[in-house]
Write a protein that holds these residues in place. Structure first.
Motif, PDB file in Angstrom:
ATOM      1  N   ILE C   2       0.861  -1.183   0.000  1.00 21.63           N
ATOM      2  CA  ILE C   2       0.000   0.000   0.000  1.00 21.63           C
ATOM      3  C   ILE C   2       0.891   1.224   0.000  1.00 21.63           C
ATOM      4  O   ILE C   2       1.760   1.406   0.856  1.00 21.63           O
ATOM      5  CB  ILE C   2      -0.892   0.035   1.248  1.00 21.63           C
ATOM      6  N   GLU C   3       0.614   2.107  -0.972  1.00 23.32           N
ATOM      7  CA  GLU C   3       1.436   3.315  -1.039  1.00 23.32           C
ATOM      8  C   GLU C   3       0.827   4.442  -0.224  1.00 23.32           C
ATOM      9  O   GLU C   3      -0.376   4.674  -0.272  1.00 23.32           O
ATOM     10  CB  GLU C   3       1.571   3.768  -2.494  1.00 23.32           C
ATOM     11  N   ASN C   4       1.648   5.110   0.514  1.00 23.18           N
ATOM     12  CA  ASN C   4       1.178   6.269   1.279  1.00 23.18           C
ATOM     13  C   ASN C   4       1.526   7.526   0.465  1.00 23.18           C
ATOM     14  O   ASN C   4       2.671   7.932   0.375  1.00 23.18           O
ATOM     15  CB  ASN C   4       1.869   6.321   2.648  1.00 23.18           C
ATOM     16  N   ILE C   5       0.457   8.076  -0.184  1.00 21.54           N
ATOM     17  CA  ILE C   5       0.764   9.231  -1.045  1.00 21.54           C
ATOM     18  C   ILE C   5       1.001  10.505  -0.258  1.00 21.54           C
ATOM     19  O   ILE C   5       1.511  11.479  -0.758  1.00 21.54           O
ATOM     20  CB  ILE C   5      -0.372   9.461  -2.072  1.00 21.54           C
ATOM     21  N   LYS C   6       0.610  10.471   1.023  1.00 24.04           N
ATOM     22  CA  LYS C   6       0.742  11.715   1.799  1.00 24.04           C
ATOM     23  C   LYS C   6       2.200  12.162   1.842  1.00 24.04           C
ATOM     24  O   LYS C   6       2.490  13.342   1.795  1.00 24.04           O
ATOM     25  CB  LYS C   6       0.221  11.446   3.222  1.00 24.04           C
ATOM     26  N   TYR C   7       3.119  11.135   1.956  1.00 27.86           N
ATOM     27  CA  TYR C   7       4.522  11.528   2.103  1.00 27.86           C
ATOM     28  C   TYR C   7       5.286  11.402   0.800  1.00 27.86           C
ATOM     29  O   TYR C   7       6.494  11.400   0.771  1.00 27.86           O
ATOM     30  CB  TYR C   7       5.177  10.690   3.205  1.00 27.86           C
ATOM     31  N   LYS C   8       4.536  11.315  -0.351  1.00 31.70           N
ATOM     32  CA  LYS C   8       5.227  11.137  -1.611  1.00 31.70           C
ATOM     33  C   LYS C   8       6.059  12.360  -1.960  1.00 31.70           C
ATOM     34  O   LYS C   8       7.168  12.272  -2.445  1.00 31.70           O
ATOM     35  CB  LYS C   8       4.189  10.868  -2.722  1.00 31.70           C
ATOM     36  N   LYS C   9       5.496  13.494  -1.692  1.00 29.64           N
ATOM     37  CA  LYS C   9       6.249  14.704  -1.978  1.00 29.64           C
ATOM     38  C   LYS C   9       7.304  14.916  -0.896  1.00 29.64           C
ATOM     39  O   LYS C   9       7.008  14.835   0.297  1.00 29.64           O
ATOM     40  CB  LYS C   9       5.302  15.931  -1.964  1.00 29.64           C
ATOM     41  N   SER C  10       8.532  15.227  -1.310  1.00 33.43           N
ATOM     42  CA  SER C  10       9.589  15.434  -0.310  1.00 33.43           C
ATOM     43  C   SER C  10       9.518  16.828   0.304  1.00 33.43           C
ATOM     44  O   SER C  10      10.140  17.088   1.319  1.00 33.43           O
ATOM     45  CB  SER C  10      10.962  15.247  -0.950  1.00 33.43           C
ATOM     46  N   TYR C  11       8.750  17.727  -0.334  1.00 33.72           N
ATOM     47  CA  TYR C  11       8.703  19.089   0.190  1.00 33.72           C
ATOM     48  C   TYR C  11       7.309  19.395   0.707  1.00 33.72           C
ATOM     49  O   TYR C  11       6.313  18.908   0.205  1.00 33.72           O
ATOM     50  CB  TYR C  11       9.022  20.104  -0.897  1.00 33.72           C
ATOM     51  N   ASN C  12       7.257  20.244   1.722  1.00 39.54           N
ATOM     52  CA  ASN C  12       5.987  20.776   2.192  1.00 39.54           C
ATOM     53  C   ASN C  12       5.405  21.671   1.085  1.00 39.54           C
ATOM     54  O   ASN C  12       6.116  22.095   0.178  1.00 39.54           O
ATOM     55  CB  ASN C  12       6.215  21.609   3.462  1.00 39.54           C
ATOM     56  N   TYR C  13       4.092  21.877   1.149  1.00 34.52           N
ATOM     57  CA  TYR C  13       3.482  22.799   0.195  1.00 34.52           C
ATOM     58  C   TYR C  13       4.187  24.155   0.282  1.00 34.52           C
ATOM     59  O   TYR C  13       4.364  24.704   1.360  1.00 34.52           O
ATOM     60  CB  TYR C  13       1.983  22.980   0.499  1.00 34.52           C
ATOM     61  N   ALA C  14       4.570  24.684  -0.868  1.00 35.60           N
ATOM     62  CA  ALA C  14       5.299  25.971  -0.938  1.00 35.60           C
ATOM     63  C   ALA C  14       6.670  25.897  -0.292  1.00 35.60           C
ATOM     64  O   ALA C  14       7.210  26.914   0.139  1.00 35.60           O
ATOM     65  CB  ALA C  14       4.476  27.098  -0.331  1.00 35.60           C
ATOM     66  N   PHE C  15       7.242  24.719  -0.204  1.00 32.19           N
ATOM     67  CA  PHE C  15       8.632  24.491   0.184  1.00 32.19           C
ATOM     68  C   PHE C  15       8.929  24.759   1.652  1.00 32.19           C
ATOM     69  O   PHE C  15       9.591  23.971   2.309  1.00 32.19           O
ATOM     70  CB  PHE C  15       9.585  25.317  -0.697  1.00 32.19           C
ATOM     71  N   ILE C  16       8.438  25.858   2.205  1.00 35.63           N
ATOM     72  CA  ILE C  16       8.770  26.195   3.599  1.00 35.63           C
ATOM     73  C   ILE C  16       7.877  25.399   4.549  1.00 35.63           C
ATOM     74  O   ILE C  16       6.699  25.168   4.256  1.00 35.63           O
ATOM     75  CB  ILE C  16       8.552  27.700   3.856  1.00 35.63           C
ATOM     76  N   ASP C  17       8.415  24.982   5.717  1.00 33.22           N
ATOM     77  CA  ASP C  17       7.598  24.228   6.673  1.00 33.22           C
ATOM     78  C   ASP C  17       6.571  25.157   7.319  1.00 33.22           C
ATOM     79  O   ASP C  17       6.709  26.371   7.332  1.00 33.22           O
ATOM     80  CB  ASP C  17       8.490  23.566   7.719  1.00 33.22           C
ATOM     81  N   GLU C  18       5.545  24.553   7.887  1.00 34.07           N
ATOM     82  CA  GLU C  18       4.412  25.328   8.391  1.00 34.07           C
ATOM     83  C   GLU C  18       4.800  26.253   9.536  1.00 34.07           C
ATOM     84  O   GLU C  18       4.281  27.366   9.665  1.00 34.07           O
ATOM     85  CB  GLU C  18       3.286  24.389   8.826  1.00 34.07           C
ATOM     86  N   SER C  19       5.701  25.811  10.409  1.00 32.44           N
ATOM     87  CA  SER C  19       6.083  26.671  11.541  1.00 32.44           C
ATOM     88  C   SER C  19       6.750  27.942  11.029  1.00 32.44           C
ATOM     89  O   SER C  19       6.506  29.024  11.548  1.00 32.44           O
ATOM     90  CB  SER C  19       7.058  25.954  12.461  1.00 32.44           C
ATOM     91  N   THR C  20       7.604  27.765  10.042  1.00 31.73           N
ATOM     92  CA  THR C  20       8.278  28.947   9.502  1.00 31.73           C
ATOM     93  C   THR C  20       7.273  29.851   8.804  1.00 31.73           C
ATOM     94  O   THR C  20       7.341  31.082   8.942  1.00 31.73           O
ATOM     95  CB  THR C  20       9.382  28.544   8.509  1.00 31.73           C
ATOM     96  N   LYS C  21       6.337  29.263   8.100  1.00 35.94           N
ATOM     97  CA  LYS C  21       5.306  30.100   7.465  1.00 35.94           C
ATOM     98  C   LYS C  21       4.557  30.902   8.522  1.00 35.94           C
ATOM     99  O   LYS C  21       4.269  32.084   8.349  1.00 35.94           O
ATOM    100  CB  LYS C  21       4.291  29.223   6.719  1.00 35.94           C
ATOM    101  N   LYS C  22       4.265  30.236   9.625  1.00 32.59           N
ATOM    102  CA  LYS C  22       3.554  30.925  10.712  1.00 32.59           C
ATOM    103  C   LYS C  22       4.389  32.101  11.222  1.00 32.59           C
ATOM    104  O   LYS C  22       3.863  33.180  11.454  1.00 32.59           O
ATOM    105  CB  LYS C  22       3.288  29.917  11.828  1.00 32.59           C
ATOM    106  N   GLU C  23       5.674  31.872  11.388  1.00 34.55           N
ATOM    107  CA  GLU C  23       6.530  32.940  11.896  1.00 34.55           C
ATOM    108  C   GLU C  23       6.564  34.116  10.913  1.00 34.55           C
ATOM    109  O   GLU C  23       6.405  35.275  11.312  1.00 34.55           O
ATOM    110  CB  GLU C  23       7.945  32.399  12.132  1.00 34.55           C
ATOM    111  N   VAL C  24       6.722  33.803   9.636  1.00 35.09           N
ATOM    112  CA  VAL C  24       6.782  34.868   8.630  1.00 35.09           C
ATOM    113  C   VAL C  24       5.462  35.645   8.604  1.00 35.09           C
ATOM    114  O   VAL C  24       5.446  36.880   8.549  1.00 35.09           O
ATOM    115  CB  VAL C  24       7.116  34.291   7.236  1.00 35.09           C
ATOM    116  N   ARG C  25       4.365  34.901   8.701  1.00 39.53           N
ATOM    117  CA  ARG C  25       3.065  35.599   8.656  1.00 39.53           C
ATOM    118  C   ARG C  25       2.875  36.503   9.861  1.00 39.53           C
ATOM    119  O   ARG C  25       2.348  37.618   9.742  1.00 39.53           O
ATOM    120  CB  ARG C  25       1.935  34.578   8.609  1.00 39.53           C
ATOM    121  N   ARG C  26       3.313  35.994  11.034  1.00 42.28           N
ATOM    122  CA  ARG C  26       3.162  36.838  12.216  1.00 42.28           C
ATOM    123  C   ARG C  26       4.001  38.102  12.097  1.00 42.28           C
ATOM    124  O   ARG C  26       3.578  39.198  12.481  1.00 42.28           O
ATOM    125  CB  ARG C  26       3.557  36.064  13.465  1.00 42.28           C
TER     126      ARG C  26
END
Lengths: 237, 283, 297
Positions: C2-26
């Motif tokens: 069974i393939e897990n497609i969730k982790y197929k992409k090696s990068y997070n959406y828009a390349f930057i991880d979510e915590s960093t996106k949160k920091e930039v947005r704040r």
């Protein structure tokens, strides 16, 4: 009205650099100057005449006693007065003319004389104009007016000294040997100028050893000896 | 009865104290002229100045004289906010009607005071001038900080001030590095009086200059003082400068004021032993 | 298996991880709340070097969403090498639509130009900034420039403008003319030409600025006062292009590029490539207007 009342004035110098040697210049001086009086102060050198005058001008700090001066805004004890009060009086009411001109370098004769007016009026041109008038009356040659007094003769310096003392028409004039280095004609001019001031209400304390000057000017004389006043003569003019 | 209203002072200073290092309660009492040192024997802290108090009235010139380590420069540096105080208060009449301690003002308030109410001339022109601007630009800086934003008017005022301080106006756009020491000092003076401050600080302004240059700068200061009626605090180790410029004098030794009085009285009738020594050393 | 497609992409959406996106947005929220104030931020490592647009990229990637239509220009051109590289990167990292059309885009990243066409309330405009500190030229120490901003002590800046006028007869800043935002902070608008400066003032769009190398973010919210620094008698003006027109369209009222041809002759062409395209094909355009532009004949 008395413009000055001196009570029990004593001045003792304590010279720390000579191991605390004490020299008493004035001892329990009592004197009174009435408004509009010219008082002649006589005495040998070292008798304390200059010290008395310098105490009155507050160049010397009296060791004890009172010097009560009737200023335009009330009576003030010059011995206890604060520095800025004395400065204010020096600027507007009390003038001191020492025996010799203390030469401020690179200031022309005209500007030396004009300086007291600059402190009150701050208009250089007006002050200079009045200074020139006075220098003319005193017979100082025109070529010297813009020159530096350091090169002048004793008599010329003395004329500038006197001019500077009287230009602002003080209430109290303390003058030390005003005619000492002057020829007879200029002596008369200076005496005339001082008597003019008296007409306007100026009171004068004048140190002089010159009988001619005292005879022509002084209403009263005081004699100092060894720091005491030994006699007070009234001379009539 | 006093001749002057007690409230007519321009600057009032009380208990001005600056100690470097970590003092304890005894640091001030263990230093001073009686001990012949500024350094506290217990803590090695340095009492640069302590307990300095005086009043300055409008138009008065106050001299502060002393030898190295006397604390004279420290006093003025504290008053024009170059260094922070340890203790003490100062009130300036035109600021908050003299009710606010200027030594506890905020950074922005201090800047306002420095721009509008004070002028400073330092011993070293590099401390008082920006060498990357022209001399006219240095004066412009002071004018801009006071809100003048018209280049034509700024240049007009700058050339007027340079003319008054005997700096050739055609050199207005030259950098100060191109000037002689005496001329740099005169540019500093022009900058200091740019906003017509009521109070001017002059910190050893002629020390290090050639004698003839020194004389010219001192003459200029005296003339300006007479014309503008500005109050000044003149710091010098040289009694002849004090004699030439000041009405009153404070004599300092080891961080304390040992004598205060009218300048002619200090020079002719010095009371304190140290003052007598200083005066007798006058060449 | 069974393939897990969730982790197929090696990068997070828009390349930057979510915590960093949160920091930039704040940090961006803070920047918007204090117009013109430089907010320090983490400026994380990117697969491009510093000095190549990492700051602008940080802002874009923190804000971009699946429904965004992305446009990127470099000195006005969609087709330059850098613009193309960055466009491909963003598309690969987000899968969103890309366009050359200014009016179609929802998020526009730019290097050193504002578009000729007026931007709308629903668009975001992101600047790449080399030097966010407008005072750096007159004060090299960071702690002092921070103090100067904090106390609104801008005298040195003004004196440098005065000196420029005195030495050269005019204020000689061409690109990146310093501006005062909301009457408080002096801001470096990135090296845009004078032509674009008036379009910062009272705009409909949110302007965001990212300086990756210097690690600062700042913003000019919509309908904010942005004034170029000027004296009462020495005023700001935009480029005039006297008597010159675009050789391709004959249009005069846009910022023109000066080009040298092989035979040594000079020609002028509209700098904004999408605007040029539209003008050449006779399509309708809605250009920025401002007082300075109106004064041009």
């Amino acid at each position: 009205m008395n413009i000055v009342e001196v009570h029990q004035l004593t001045k003792t110098f304590e010279l720390h650099i000579l191991n605390g040697k004490r020299i008493t210049a004035l001892n329990g001086i009592e004197l009174v100057i009435e408004e509009g009086e010219i008082i002649g102060l006589t005495g040998k050198s070292g008798s304390g005449k200059s010290s008395l005058m310098k105490c009155l001008y507050r160049t010397y700090l009296a060791s004890s006693g009172e010097i009560l001066y009737s200023s335009q805004s009330g009576v003030i004890d010059l011995v206890k007065a604060r520095d800025h009060e004395v400065l204010a009086l020096r600027r507007s009411e009390i003038r001191y003319c020492s025996q010799f001109l203390s030469v401020i370098p690179r200031v022309s004769a005209v500007d030396v004389v004009a300086e007291p007016l600059m402190r009150t009026e701050r208009n250089r041109d007006l002050a200079r104009a009045r200074a020139r008038q006075l220098l003319e009356v005193l017979g100082l040659p025109v070529e010297l007016w813009d020159a530096y007094p350091v090169t002048f003769s004793g008599g010329e310096q003395q004329r500038i000294n006197v001019a500077r003392a009287i230009i602002s028409r003080p209430r109290l004039l303390l003058i030390d040997e005003p005619t000492a280095s002057l020829d007879a004609r200029t002596k008369d001019v200076v005496i005339g100028l001082i008597r003019d001031l008296k007409q306007d209400g100026t009171s004068v304390l004048c140190i002089s050893h010159d009988e001619y000057t005292l005879g022509k000017m002084a209403d009263r004389r005081l004699h100092l000896s060894g720091g005491h006043i030994t006699s007070g003569l009234t001379a009539t003019i | 009865m006093s001749h002057h209203n007690e409230h007519s002072w321009l600057l009032k200073v009380r208990n001005l104290t600056k100690i470097y290092g970590e003092p304890n309660e005894r640091s001030v009492e263990l230093t001073g002229p009686e001990f012949g040192t500024n350094i506290c024997p217990d803590t090695d802290s340095i009492v640069a100045c302590a307990g300095v108090s005086f009043d300055l009235y409008p138009g008065e010139v106050l001299g502060i004289v002393g030898e190295s380590g006397s604390g004279k420069s420290t006093v003025v540096k504290l008053l024009y906010f170059d260094i922070e105080k340890t203790l003490g208060s100062a009130w300036l009449r035109p600021y908050g009607d003299g009710k606010s301690n200027i030594l506890e003002a905020s950074g922005q308030q201090k800047r306002y005071i420095r721009n509008h109410l004070m002028g400073t001339v330092y011993q070293n022109p590099r401390d008082g001038l920006n060498f990357s601007f022209s001399s006219g630009g240095n004066i412009a800086e002071k004018l801009i900080m006071a809100g003048h934003m018209h280049v034509g008017n700024i240049r007009g005022r700058a050339s007027y001030l340079l003319d008054k301080t005997e700096v050739p106006v055609r050199r207005m756009d030259d950098p100060p590095a191109a000037f002689s020491g005496g001329m740099q000092q005169r540019v500093q003076i022009a900058k200091a009086i740019a906003n017509n401050p009521p109070l001017l600080f002059l910190d050893e302004v002629t020390t290090g200059l050639d004698v003839s240059v020194q004389a010219r700068v001192l003459d200029l200061i005296r003339e300006l003082q007479q014309e503008l009626g500005v109050a000044m605090i003149v710091v010098s180790h040289d009694l002849s400068v004090i004699r030439m410029l000041t009405d009153r004098t404070l004599v300092m030794k080891h961080g304390r004021v040992v004598e205060a009085g009218l300048t002619d009285q200090i020079l002719q009738d010095p009371q304190h032993a140290y003052t007598q020594l200083l005066v007798s050393s006058l060449l | 298996m069974i393939e897990n497609i969730k982790y197929k992409k090696s990068y997070n959406y828009a390349f930057i991880d979510e915590s960093t996106k949160k920091e930039v947005r704040r940090k961006l929220l803070k920047a918007v709340a204090i117009p013109g104030y430089q907010v320090p931020y983490s400026s994380p490592e990117m697969p491009i070097a510093r000095g190549w647009g990492t700051g602008g990229l940080h802002v874009t990637l923190a804000l971009i969403g699946r429904n965004d239509i992305f446009k990127i220009i470099d000195q006005g051109s969609d087709a330059s090498v850098n613009a193309c590289n960055l466009r491909e990167f963003v598309q690969a990292m987000t899968g969103c639509k890309v366009t050359y059309d200014t009016t179609e885009a929802t998020l526009i990243q730019t290097r050193h130009r504002i578009t000729e066409e007026e931007l709308r309330e629903d668009q975001l405009f992101v600047f790449q900034v080399p030097q966010p500190e407008p005072l750096r030229g007159v004060e090299r120490y960071e702690y002092r420039t921070r103090q100067m901003h904090g106390e609104a002590d801008y005298a040195k800046m003004w004196v440098s403008l005065y000196e420029s006028f005195v030495r050269h007869g005019d204020i000689m800043l061409g690109a990146g003319y310093p501006v005062k935002v909301n009457g408080r902070y002096i801001m470096a608008p990135s090296p845009i030409p004078r032509w674009d400066i008036p379009n910062l003032h009272q705009a409909k769009t949110l302007y965001l600025f990212g300086a990756g190398r210097e690690k600062r973010l700042y913003a000019v919210p919509p309908h904010t006062t942005v004034e170029p620094l000027e004296f009462e008698d020495v005023k700001f003006n935009i480029e005039r292009f006297n008597g010159v027109t675009c050789s391709k369209t004959g249009y005069r009222r846009a910022f023109l590029d000066e080009l040298f041809l092989d035979d040594g002759s000079k020609t002028f062409v509209i700098n904004d490539s999408n605007f040029l395209d539209k003008m050449e094909h006779g399509e309708s355009v809605h250009q920025f207007t401002n007082l300075y532009l109106q004064q041009l004949i």
